[in-house]
Design a protein around this motif. Sequence first.
Motif, PDB file in Angstrom:
ATOM      1  N   THR A  96     -31.945  71.077  -2.744  1.00 60.85           N
ATOM      2  CA  THR A  96     -32.024  70.377  -1.465  1.00 60.85           C
ATOM      3  C   THR A  96     -32.967  71.131  -0.552  1.00 60.85           C
ATOM      4  O   THR A  96     -32.878  72.364  -0.485  1.00 60.85           O
ATOM      5  N   PRO A  97     -33.882  70.517   0.210  1.00 62.16           N
ATOM      6  CA  PRO A  97     -34.041  69.080   0.335  1.00 62.16           C
ATOM      7  C   PRO A  97     -35.104  68.462  -0.568  1.00 62.16           C
ATOM      8  O   PRO A  97     -35.441  67.301  -0.387  1.00 62.16           O
ATOM      9  N   ARG A  98     -35.634  69.205  -1.533  1.00 69.54           N
ATOM     10  CA  ARG A  98     -36.654  68.637  -2.413  1.00 69.54           C
ATOM     11  C   ARG A  98     -36.007  68.012  -3.642  1.00 69.54           C
ATOM     12  O   ARG A  98     -36.340  68.342  -4.784  1.00 69.54           O
ATOM     13  N   ASN A  99     -35.089  67.121  -3.414  1.00 73.33           N
ATOM     14  CA  ASN A  99     -34.342  66.536  -4.512  1.00 73.33           C
ATOM     15  C   ASN A  99     -35.199  65.675  -5.424  1.00 73.33           C
ATOM     16  O   ASN A  99     -34.840  65.431  -6.569  1.00 73.33           O
ATOM     17  N   TYR A 100     -36.365  65.215  -4.916  1.00 76.10           N
ATOM     18  CA  TYR A 100     -37.235  64.394  -5.753  1.00 76.10           C
ATOM     19  C   TYR A 100     -37.963  65.237  -6.805  1.00 76.10           C
ATOM     20  O   TYR A 100     -38.542  64.719  -7.745  1.00 76.10           O
ATOM     21  N   GLU A 101     -37.923  66.564  -6.636  1.00 82.33           N
ATOM     22  CA  GLU A 101     -38.542  67.458  -7.605  1.00 82.33           C
ATOM     23  C   GLU A 101     -37.451  67.989  -8.519  1.00 82.33           C
ATOM     24  O   GLU A 101     -36.817  69.013  -8.235  1.00 82.33           O
TER      25      GLU A 101
END
Lengths: 113, 112
Positions: A96-101
């Motif tokens: 979190t917060p780069r959950n798309y990675e």
Amino acid sequence: DVKVTQSSRYLVKRTGEKVFLECVQDMDHENMFWYRQDPGLGLRLIYFSYDVKMKEKGDIPEGYSVSREKKERFSLILESASTNQTSMYLCASSSTPRNYEQYFGPGTRLTVT
Amino acid sequence: QQQVKQSPQSLIVQKGGISIINCAYENTAFDYFPWYQQFPGKGPALLIAIRPDVSEKKEGRFTISFNKSAKQFSLHIMDSQPGDSATYFCAASRGANSKLTFGKGITLSVRP
């Protein structure tokens, strides 16, 4: 080098057996995911977890359960394996917060006979 | 209901050519759009990602183009190489903390 490892690359089980798939990540990520990958169907989310002892259903949770007792480990459980659960299973983790990675493991090819 | 649709289903390109993979989404609440690349025997890996406040993002030979009004985004691979042969997945999420919704993937083959 970041790493997500899965306990087995290939697994053959019989119908009705209880199956455990283990996933470990060494990146101290909060989030962990289990997907299955089938030809023509892409990646489908089974379960995910945003924290230790927390779990949420994905798009296809039926026939599966999960366990997350430690931050680095996320287990997928097939209570009673069936032939339609023959698939490639992929574990992933993210922070979190780069959950798309999301960082994926190499996958476990499970065959249920 | 498939929320993220990829096209074409497969793609064959000659070395040096441009590979173009398209994705269309339905949920206007999506606001992160990553592309993942998967080689045989490996898990997918993040290739490039875009947010809808920009129309284009370039990283080396890879470019994402985004069309918010059409709810479409595409991956362009310039000067395609045989080493680019892989399966490509587009994905979308609502916010940086949300789960990803993947497309079905397309197989790209780059011929020498």
